[in-house]
Scaffold this motif. Structure first.
Motif, PDB file in Angstrom:
ATOM      1  N   GLY A   1      54.223  55.406 120.757  1.00 30.71           N
ATOM      2  CA  GLY A   1      54.175  55.893 122.135  1.00 30.71           C
ATOM      3  C   GLY A   1      52.742  56.179 122.552  1.00 30.71           C
ATOM      4  N   LEU A   2      52.503  56.220 123.849  1.00 31.20           N
ATOM      5  CA  LEU A   2      51.166  56.477 124.368  1.00 31.20           C
ATOM      6  C   LEU A   2      51.263  57.370 125.590  1.00 31.20           C
ATOM      7  N   ASN A   3      50.406  58.393 125.622  1.00 31.61           N
ATOM      8  CA  ASN A   3      50.320  59.268 126.777  1.00 31.61           C
ATOM      9  C   ASN A   3      48.838  59.549 127.004  1.00 31.61           C
ATOM     10  N   GLY A   4      48.243  58.857 127.968  1.00 28.88           N
ATOM     11  CA  GLY A   4      46.805  58.997 128.220  1.00 28.88           C
ATOM     12  C   GLY A   4      46.012  58.436 127.061  1.00 28.88           C
ATOM     13  N   ASN A   5      45.311  59.305 126.335  1.00 29.40           N
ATOM     14  CA  ASN A   5      44.567  58.831 125.162  1.00 29.40           C
ATOM     15  C   ASN A   5      45.227  59.291 123.852  1.00 29.40           C
TER      16      ASN A   5
ATOM     17  N   VAL B   1      43.911  54.824 127.963  1.00 29.85           N
ATOM     18  CA  VAL B   1      44.370  53.458 128.218  1.00 29.85           C
ATOM     19  C   VAL B   1      45.814  53.488 128.682  1.00 29.85           C
ATOM     20  N   SER B   2      46.261  52.378 129.228  1.00 33.99           N
ATOM     21  CA  SER B   2      47.673  52.269 129.611  1.00 33.99           C
ATOM     22  C   SER B   2      48.401  51.473 128.534  1.00 33.99           C
ATOM     23  N   PRO B   3      49.705  51.685 128.399  1.00 31.38           N
ATOM     24  CA  PRO B   3      50.468  51.004 127.343  1.00 31.38           C
ATOM     25  C   PRO B   3      50.326  49.481 127.358  1.00 31.38           C
ATOM     26  N   ASN B   4      50.180  48.880 128.555  1.00 31.45           N
ATOM     27  CA  ASN B   4      50.081  47.414 128.595  1.00 31.45           C
ATOM     28  C   ASN B   4      48.733  46.898 128.079  1.00 31.45           C
ATOM     29  N   GLN B   5      47.765  47.780 127.843  1.00 30.95           N
ATOM     30  CA  GLN B   5      46.485  47.373 127.264  1.00 30.95           C
ATOM     31  C   GLN B   5      46.545  47.312 125.735  1.00 30.95           C
ATOM     32  N   LEU B   6      47.562  47.958 125.152  1.00 35.15           N
ATOM     33  CA  LEU B   6      47.661  48.026 123.696  1.00 35.15           C
ATOM     34  C   LEU B   6      48.351  46.811 123.108  1.00 35.15           C
ATOM     35  N   GLY B   7      47.863  46.382 121.966  1.00 31.55           N
ATOM     36  CA  GLY B   7      48.536  45.363 121.167  1.00 31.55           C
ATOM     37  C   GLY B   7      48.905  46.005 119.845  1.00 31.55           C
ATOM     38  N   ALA B   8      50.066  45.669 119.288  1.00 32.02           N
ATOM     39  CA  ALA B   8      50.488  46.245 118.005  1.00 32.02           C
ATOM     40  C   ALA B   8      51.052  45.146 117.120  1.00 32.02           C
ATOM     41  N   LYS B   9      50.513  45.057 115.909  1.00 27.60           N
ATOM     42  CA  LYS B   9      50.994  44.080 114.926  1.00 27.60           C
ATOM     43  C   LYS B   9      51.251  44.803 113.616  1.00 27.60           C
ATOM     44  N   PHE B  10      52.380  44.474 112.980  1.00 28.02           N
ATOM     45  CA  PHE B  10      52.746  45.073 111.700  1.00 28.02           C
ATOM     46  C   PHE B  10      52.578  44.021 110.634  1.00 28.02           C
TER      47      PHE B  10
ATOM     48  N   ASN C   1      51.900  43.571 106.255  1.00 29.75           N
ATOM     49  CA  ASN C   1      51.716  44.082 104.890  1.00 29.75           C
ATOM     50  C   ASN C   1      51.708  45.612 104.806  1.00 29.75           C
ATOM     51  N   GLY C   2      52.589  46.267 105.543  1.00 31.01           N
ATOM     52  CA  GLY C   2      52.683  47.716 105.482  1.00 31.01           C
ATOM     53  C   GLY C   2      51.622  48.454 106.287  1.00 31.01           C
ATOM     54  N   ILE C   3      50.862  47.716 107.084  1.00 33.66           N
ATOM     55  CA  ILE C   3      49.843  48.342 107.933  1.00 33.66           C
ATOM     56  C   ILE C   3      50.137  47.978 109.383  1.00 33.66           C
ATOM     57  N   LEU C   4      50.166  49.000 110.234  1.00 36.84           N
ATOM     58  CA  LEU C   4      50.348  48.782 111.662  1.00 36.84           C
ATOM     59  C   LEU C   4      48.961  48.779 112.302  1.00 36.84           C
ATOM     60  N   PHE C   5      48.630  47.671 112.952  1.00 33.00           N
ATOM     61  CA  PHE C   5      47.353  47.543 113.653  1.00 33.00           C
ATOM     62  C   PHE C   5      47.610  47.743 115.138  1.00 33.00           C
ATOM     63  N   VAL C   6      47.021  48.770 115.722  1.00 35.40           N
ATOM     64  CA  VAL C   6      47.130  49.013 117.160  1.00 35.40           C
ATOM     65  C   VAL C   6      45.725  48.829 117.713  1.00 35.40           C
ATOM     66  N   SER C   7      45.602  47.956 118.732  1.00 32.75           N
ATOM     67  CA  SER C   7      44.258  47.670 119.232  1.00 32.75           C
ATOM     68  C   SER C   7      44.262  47.504 120.744  1.00 32.75           C
ATOM     69  N   TYR C   8      43.074  47.642 121.312  1.00 31.79           N
ATOM     70  CA  TYR C   8      42.893  47.357 122.738  1.00 31.79           C
ATOM     71  C   TYR C   8      41.448  46.964 122.987  1.00 31.79           C
ATOM     72  N   GLN C   9      41.280  46.185 124.039  1.00 33.34           N
ATOM     73  CA  GLN C   9      39.944  45.779 124.466  1.00 33.34           C
ATOM     74  C   GLN C   9      39.419  46.841 125.415  1.00 33.34           C
ATOM     75  N   ARG C  10      38.193  47.201 125.212  1.00 29.10           N
ATOM     76  CA  ARG C  10      37.572  48.172 126.119  1.00 29.10           C
ATOM     77  C   ARG C  10      37.093  47.447 127.368  1.00 29.10           C
ATOM     78  N   THR C  11      37.275  48.085 128.494  1.00 24.26           N
ATOM     79  CA  THR C  11      36.767  47.507 129.734  1.00 24.26           C
ATOM     80  C   THR C  11      35.377  48.079 129.960  1.00 24.26           C
ATOM     81  N   VAL C  12      34.412  47.202 129.853  1.00 26.93           N
ATOM     82  CA  VAL C  12      33.026  47.618 130.039  1.00 26.93           C
ATOM     83  C   VAL C  12      32.657  47.292 131.474  1.00 26.93           C
ATOM     84  N   GLU C  13      32.523  48.349 132.264  1.00 27.22           N
ATOM     85  CA  GLU C  13      32.195  48.143 133.669  1.00 27.22           C
ATOM     86  C   GLU C  13      30.691  48.175 133.847  1.00 27.22           C
ATOM     87  N   LYS C  14      30.178  47.099 134.385  1.00 29.85           N
ATOM     88  CA  LYS C  14      28.747  47.036 134.674  1.00 29.85           C
ATOM     89  C   LYS C  14      28.519  47.690 136.017  1.00 29.85           C
ATOM     90  N   GLY C  15      27.729  48.717 135.994  1.00 31.36           N
ATOM     91  CA  GLY C  15      27.430  49.402 137.253  1.00 31.36           C
ATOM     92  C   GLY C  15      26.479  48.590 138.118  1.00 31.36           C
TER      93      GLY C  15
END
Length: 162
Positions: free
Chosen positions: A90-94, A131-140, A142-156
Motif C-alpha cells: 500500500g502507499l499513502n503519500g511517501n 509519489v502516487s501509486p501509479n508511479q510505482l512498479g513492483a516485481k517479486f 527469488n524471495g525479494i520484492l522490488f518496489v521502484s519508481y522513476q523520479r521526476t526531475v523538473e528543470k526549472g
C-alpha cells in the motif's frame, strides 16, 4: 584451598597482570555487561527449544534496502519463503506499507528451534519522495520484492531579472 594459599595466589596474579586487571574483572559495569550478554544469549531459545517471543519481536521483518539515484528509487524487501499471494502493498503519500503472512514451509512438523519469522507482519517504509501509486512498479523475484519508481526531475526555467 586455605585462605593463606588463596591470598598468595591473588598476590601472584596481581603482580603478573597488574592491579587494574583484577579491579576491572570485578568492576560493576563489566559484571553488568557480562550478565546482559548471558541473558541475551539465553533469549535465543527457551528450555523447550522454541524461540522466545521477546527475541522474535526484537527483529525487524522484513529486512529492506533503500537505493536511490537522481533518476530512480528502489526498495528491496527480503521476504524469504513468503508467497506473493500472501503479500499486500500500500502507499499513502511517501509511506509505503508492506504487510502479509509468513507461513511455515512444513506445517505438519514441529519446530524445535527457529530463527526465522513466522506469522503476520506489517512494516512501513518512508520513501524519500511523495509519489502516487501509479508511479510505482513492483516485481517479486527469488524471495525479494522490488518496489521502484522513476523520479521526476523538473528543470526549472530561468527567470529574467529586470
Amino acid at each position: 584451598m586455605d585462605m593463606e594459599k588463596l591470598k598468595q595466589w591473588m598476590d601472584i596474579a596481581k603482580n603478573m597482570h597488574g592491579g587494574d586487571f583484577w579491579n576491572n574483572i570485578f568492576d560493576q559495569d563489566f559484571a553488568k555487561q557480562f550478565m546482559n550478554d548471558q541473558q541475551n544469549n539465553q533469549r535465543f531459545s527457551s528450555p523447550e527449544g522454541q524461540s522466545t517471543r521477546e527475541e522474535k519481536n526484537s527483529r525487524t521483518f522484513p529486512a529492506i534496502d533503500l537505493l536511490e539515484s537522481e533518476q530512480e528509487v528502489i526498495v528491496m524487501i527480503e521476504l524469504p519463503g513468503v508467497m506473493k499471494e500472501n503479500l499486500e502493498l500500500g502507499l499513502n503519500g511517501n509511506m509505503l506499507t508492506i504487510k502479509g503472512k509468513a507461513l511455515p514451509i512444513h506445517p505438519h512438523l514441529n519446530i524445535t528451534y527457529s530463527e526465522r519469522f513466522y506469522g503476520e507482519f506489517q512494516r512501513q517504509i518512508t520513501l524519500p519522495d511523495t509519489v502516487s501509486p501509479n508511479q510505482l512498479g513492483a516485481k517479486f523475484w527469488n524471495g525479494i520484492l522490488f518496489v521502484s519508481y522513476q523520479r521526476t526531475v523538473e528543470k526549472g526555467e530561468i527567470i529574467p531579472i529586470d
